[in-house]
Design a protein around this motif. Structure first.
Motif, PDB file in Angstrom:
ATOM      1  N   LEU A   1       0.847  -1.190   0.000  1.00  0.00           N
ATOM      2  CA  LEU A   1       0.000   0.000   0.000  1.00  0.00           C
ATOM      3  C   LEU A   1       0.882   1.239   0.000  1.00  0.00           C
TER       4      LEU A   1
ATOM      5  N   ARG B   1      -8.571  -0.874   1.734  1.00  0.00           N
ATOM      6  CA  ARG B   1      -7.478  -0.578   0.818  1.00  0.00           C
ATOM      7  C   ARG B   1      -6.808  -1.854   0.305  1.00  0.00           C
TER       8      ARG B   1
ATOM      9  N   ALA C   1      -6.651  -2.902  -3.604  1.00  0.00           N
ATOM     10  CA  ALA C   1      -5.360  -3.159  -4.241  1.00  0.00           C
ATOM     11  C   ALA C   1      -5.364  -4.429  -5.088  1.00  0.00           C
TER      12      ALA C   1
END
Length: 243
Positions: free
Chosen positions: A154, A192, A196
């Motif tokens: 990330l 997140r 991704a």
């Protein structure tokens, strides 16, 4: 018995470091006697004053709350939105959420007025497991699940390995139901991680915190943790075992 500087900090008078400074400067009294030794311990019946003002000492309380979606994980909100503490109108102690759940995320959230306990539950070095149920857009393939297991890159760094289990898939509605367990607490981390790998989250619920579950609660309900549960959580954080 607790250290004097800890009692002052927990009363919200000052930080632990500032409390130590106040003690050393002779601005703290216990039962009318000025105290300058940092190792001093006090009991619940001792009268503590800081610069002549008595401090109020609350009993420590610990709650498990089933947070609904659309609620802010905070004590107050400057936009006037409903917060998690609004669900505790009968609780006199100044409780606050332990960590946070996003506005659109539901599930298990702890609340307390014990700052030391909150730090044990949230500091990364204690690696407390948090388990989420994730409803995703699209069918998540096995190789994508393996990416979650090994860590996702990330913008704020690679995530620690996660425990991941496929619960079900719905080909007609083109979505997956995944269980994921992490011990980090980055902002919107689970969302997140799934973004991704190309599968945005449709719905997210925290199902477990360590060994605690939502069993017996509906959204918006809470219960007080037992003394045994609190002790188990402390032990788990400090030793990595429930004993």
């Amino acid at each position: 018995m607790e250290r004097l500087q800890k009692v002052i900090a927990q009363a919200g008078i000052a930080s632990r470091r500032k409390a130590e400074q106040l003690i050393q400067e002779g601005k703290v009294t216990v039962n009318g006697k000025t105290i300058t030794e940092l190792g001093t311990k006090v009991g619940v019946n001792d009268e503590v004053e800081v610069e002549g003002v008595p401090i109020e000492r609350e009993r420590k309380v610990y709650y498990l709350f089933y947070k609904p979606r659309g609620i802010i994980s905070a004590v107050t909100d400057d936009k006037g939105r409903k917060t998690v503490t609004d669900f505790f109108p009968g609780v006199e102690e100044r409780i606050f959420p332990v960590g946070r759940l996003d506005y659109d995320t539901s599930g298990l959230l702890l609340l307390t007025n014990d700052g030391e306990f909150a730090n044990l539950m949230t500091h990364p070095r204690y690696e407390m497991d948090k388990t989420y149920i994730v409803k995703t857009e699209g069918i998540v393939q096995r190789h994508m699940l393996k990416r979650l297991m090994t860590g996702i890159k990330l913008e704020d760094g690679k995530t620690a390995p996660a425990k991941v289990k496929e619960l079900s898939i719905d080909k007609k509605k083109n979505r997956s139901l995944i269980e994921i367990t992490i011990h980090e607490g980055r902002n919107r981390q689970v969302r997140r991680m799934f973004e991704a790998i190309g599968h945005p989250v449709q719905k997210l619920r925290r199902d477990r915190f360590a060994h605690l579950t939502l069993q017996g609660l509906n959204a918006g309900e809470y219960r007080e943790l037992t003394a045994h549960e609190v002790k188990q959580l402390r032990t788990l954080a400090e030793t990595g075992s429930l004993r």
